[in-house]
Motif scaffolding. Structure first.
Motif, PDB file in Angstrom:
ATOM      1  N   THR A 181      10.616  20.301 -44.276  1.00 22.11           N
ATOM      2  CA  THR A 181      10.618  21.403 -45.235  1.00 22.11           C
ATOM      3  C   THR A 181      11.703  22.399 -44.842  1.00 22.11           C
ATOM      4  O   THR A 181      12.345  22.284 -43.801  1.00 22.11           O
ATOM      5  CB  THR A 181       9.244  22.086 -45.249  1.00 22.11           C
ATOM      6  OG1 THR A 181       8.937  22.577 -43.938  1.00 22.11           O
ATOM      7  CG2 THR A 181       8.157  21.099 -45.674  1.00 22.11           C
ATOM      8  N   ASN A 182      11.905  23.396 -45.686  1.00 22.79           N
ATOM      9  CA  ASN A 182      12.947  24.393 -45.400  1.00 22.79           C
ATOM     10  C   ASN A 182      12.462  25.500 -44.469  1.00 22.79           C
ATOM     11  O   ASN A 182      13.219  26.417 -44.172  1.00 22.79           O
ATOM     12  CB  ASN A 182      13.458  25.005 -46.700  1.00 22.79           C
ATOM     13  CG  ASN A 182      12.353  25.651 -47.511  1.00 22.79           C
ATOM     14  OD1 ASN A 182      11.173  25.581 -47.158  1.00 22.79           O
ATOM     15  ND2 ASN A 182      12.724  26.277 -48.625  1.00 22.79           N
ATOM     16  N   GLU A 266      19.341  19.343 -43.039  1.00 23.22           N
ATOM     17  CA  GLU A 266      19.995  20.288 -43.939  1.00 23.22           C
ATOM     18  C   GLU A 266      19.934  21.684 -43.323  1.00 23.22           C
ATOM     19  O   GLU A 266      19.047  22.485 -43.640  1.00 23.22           O
ATOM     20  CB  GLU A 266      19.331  20.273 -45.309  1.00 23.22           C
ATOM     21  CG  GLU A 266      19.399  18.914 -46.005  1.00 23.22           C
ATOM     22  CD  GLU A 266      18.693  18.930 -47.341  1.00 23.22           C
ATOM     23  OE1 GLU A 266      18.078  19.982 -47.656  1.00 23.22           O
ATOM     24  OE2 GLU A 266      18.737  17.923 -48.056  1.00 23.22           O
ATOM     25  N   ALA A 269      20.053  25.082 -45.590  1.00 22.17           N
ATOM     26  CA  ALA A 269      18.881  25.427 -46.404  1.00 22.17           C
ATOM     27  C   ALA A 269      17.620  25.607 -45.577  1.00 22.17           C
ATOM     28  O   ALA A 269      16.518  25.608 -46.131  1.00 22.17           O
ATOM     29  CB  ALA A 269      18.654  24.346 -47.463  1.00 22.17           C
ATOM     30  N   THR A 270      17.741  25.745 -44.270  1.00 20.26           N
ATOM     31  CA  THR A 270      16.586  25.792 -43.371  1.00 20.26           C
ATOM     32  C   THR A 270      16.520  27.140 -42.678  1.00 20.26           C
ATOM     33  O   THR A 270      17.541  27.696 -42.268  1.00 20.26           O
ATOM     34  CB  THR A 270      16.664  24.675 -42.315  1.00 20.26           C
ATOM     35  OG1 THR A 270      16.781  23.407 -42.975  1.00 20.26           O
ATOM     36  CG2 THR A 270      15.415  24.667 -41.445  1.00 20.26           C
TER      37      THR A 270
END
Length: 543
Positions: A181-182, A266, A269-270
């Motif tokens: 997840t982010n 990523e 976006a984290t």
């Protein structure tokens, strides 16, 4: 015989027991692991290989009996040394199916905990799921010979966890395949161990649930799924971490967070959440500059980079829920008053919108809503992930109390796999709007599947009376092939369709005839599975 001669005779000559021989044994090698016995007596070391000089040292002149001692007379008596094990002379002769049964038994033991291992086989407390899998002697033998790396291939490696490293790397690679997840959180986890065989690999942390044990740093999602792990072993922890020389910061928290963030798929976006033990102002700036990862976390007063904010006395005058902040170079520092003041750094979230959290008030003896900045609300929600995973692992622990220090780590890996699998299963059930089963039922289901994954179930309706050996049994014209369980058959691992010689009918299309059958159970009449879809190979009908 004369009575005077008997009176003066040495009593040792009348005894039938042979006097023990004091044998000088080489000191124990600290790199070799010890094989623990499930009984109370000390066991032998199965990894001991005698050296050419060992047999020469044990000459008859040094093997004395009686009151004589092989050691020179010194002021201090020599320490008692542990004896080495003898080679059994026979191979363990195991296979993958037996190891799956062994893992299944460990999963059962984590739910149904008995005082000792022998109690699972004892007649007064027999537990059939464990006792029917294998005998207690075979279980003890497999547990004693359980190793994860070849000690002869060590070659004086600086990795101090080399005994468990292959299994740990396998777990880490599987965790990295899980879709993250982010919102990721990084925290420290302790694996309980109170022995002395691990040396200074075993630590003490007063603020942890398990105060004695091994230190691990984990990166997980806000839902509790672990995505990456790092074993802490002192100065050699970051030898193969891939950090450049300019990234070798002397602060431990900076190196830990940077190492665990390099594996994020990523990074732009984290958002990573850390506690005050790991974060600093320099870390927040370097993560965004080098990796593109934004960071939020509580910080200590000496790691804020000189940020000026209201002190605790001024915040206390404003009341509970008061806050103050200042910003510099895109990083905001917030000080918020709950029971006591908390400082937090962030380059991903700000103050607004303001929220509320419920806290207990001692004056009114009721729960009240107090003001909370947005960055603090996000931190409270995201930091629950590692705590949730740690709680699930400790809820049903695999019994791995042993003298070999790496077996508790093996038990933690097994429990972490179950916790991660249950959280992923629960996430999928929420997407499908189905009610998930409890963690205990999920663990028992995995144990039962491991127990029957390579075995065919018994036929239903077998006669209880034993057949007459003199009577020839009737041959069935169309014997039904034994079917594995649904979880095993449709797991896309072994039951694949192959072309057979005999024809069979599909259950869905009555008129259709097919020559396809299962590659494992040999069933050609029932519905087969391809790419996790039940499909007929005659009419191509999918269920």
């Amino acid at each position: 015989m004369d009575s005077d001669n008997v009176r003066h005779m040495d009593t040792k000559t009348l005894s039938r027991k042979r006097p023990r021989a004091a044998v000088a044994i080489l000191p124990q090698d600290p790199l070799e692991s010890e094989v623990e016995d499930l009984s109370d007596s000390e066991d032998d070391d199965l990894e001991y290989i005698p050296k050419p000089g060992d047999l020469e040292d044990e000459s008859p002149s040094k093997l004395t009996t009686g009151d004589a001692s092989p050691y020179p007379k010194t002021a201090e008596s020599p320490k008692r040394k542990k004896r080495k094990s003898r080679n059994t002379g026979s191979a363990i002769n195991t296979n993958s199916g037996e190891i799956e049964d062994f893992l299944s038994m460990l999963l059962y033991m984590g739910v149904f905990e008995f005082p000792t291992f022998v109690d699972y086989w004892h007649s007064d407390s027999r537990f059939p799921p464990v006792a029917d899998a294998m005998s207690v002697r075979r279980f003890q033998s497999l547990r004693s010979f359980l190793h994860f790396n070849d000690n002869m291939q060590n070659n004086h490696s600086p990795d101090r966890f080399y005994k468990i490293r292959p299994l740990f790397n396998m777990l880490r690679q599987q965790c990295l395949l899980i879709q993250p997840t982010n919102r990721q959180s990084i925290a420290e986890v302790m694996v309980a161990y109170k022995g002395t065989k691990a040396g200074n690999l075993h630590h003490y942390k007063s603020n942890q649930h398990d105060k004695f044990g091994f230190r691990l740093f984990c990166r997980g999602s806000s839902k509790g799924i672990i995505h990456d792990l790092l074993l802490y072993q002192g100065d050699t922890t970051f030898l193969n971490s891939g950090l450049d020389e300019d990234e070798q910061n002397p602060l431990l928290g900076t190196k830990v967070v940077t190492t665990l963030c390099t594996s994020i798929a990523e990074p732009e976006a984290t958002v990573v959440f850390c506690d005050n033990y790991l974060i600093s102002l320099d870390l927040v700036k370097s993560l965004q500059a080098r990796l593109g990862v934004r960071c939020i976390g509580t910080v200590r007063a000496n790691c804020t980079g000189g940020a000026t904010a209201m002190d605790d006395k001024d915040l206390a005058k404003l009341g509970r829920g008061a806050y103050d902040y200042c910003s510099q170079e895109g990083v905001i520092a917030v000080r918020w008053l709950d029971k006591k003041s908390v400082s937090i750094l962030s380059n991903a979230c700000g103050i607004e919108p303001l929220g509320y959290v419920r806290r207990f008030c001692r004056e009114t003896h009721q729960k009240i809503d107090i003001t909370c900045p947005s960055v603090m609300s996000a931190y409270i929600q995201a930091k629950e992930g590692i705590d949730l995973s740690d709680m699930l692992v400790r809820l049903y622990k695999t019994p791995m109390k042993a003298r070999r220090w790496y077996l508790p780590l093996f038990g933690y890996i097994l429990d972490l796999c179950i916790a991660n699998g249950w959280l992923m299963y629960k996430r999928d059930c929420n997407l499908l709007k189905e009610k998930p089963v409890h963690l205990k039922r999920f663990r028992l289901s995995v144990a039962g599947t491991l127990k029957v994954v390579n075995k065919l179930p018994a036929r239903v309706g077998q006669p209880s009376v034993p057949p007459n050996p003199q009577k020839t049994p009737k041959r069935l014209h169309n014997p039904r092939a034994l079917q594995p369980t649904t979880d095993v058959r449709y797991d896309c691992l072994g039951h694949w369709p192959i072309f057979g010689e005999q024809r069979g009918r599909c259950n869905l299309c009555v008129k259709g005839v097919s020559r396809w059958k299962c590659s494992k159970c040999g069933d050609g009449k029932l519905f087969l599975c391809l790419n996790n879809k039940q499909q007929c190979f005659v009419c191509y009908h999918q269920k």
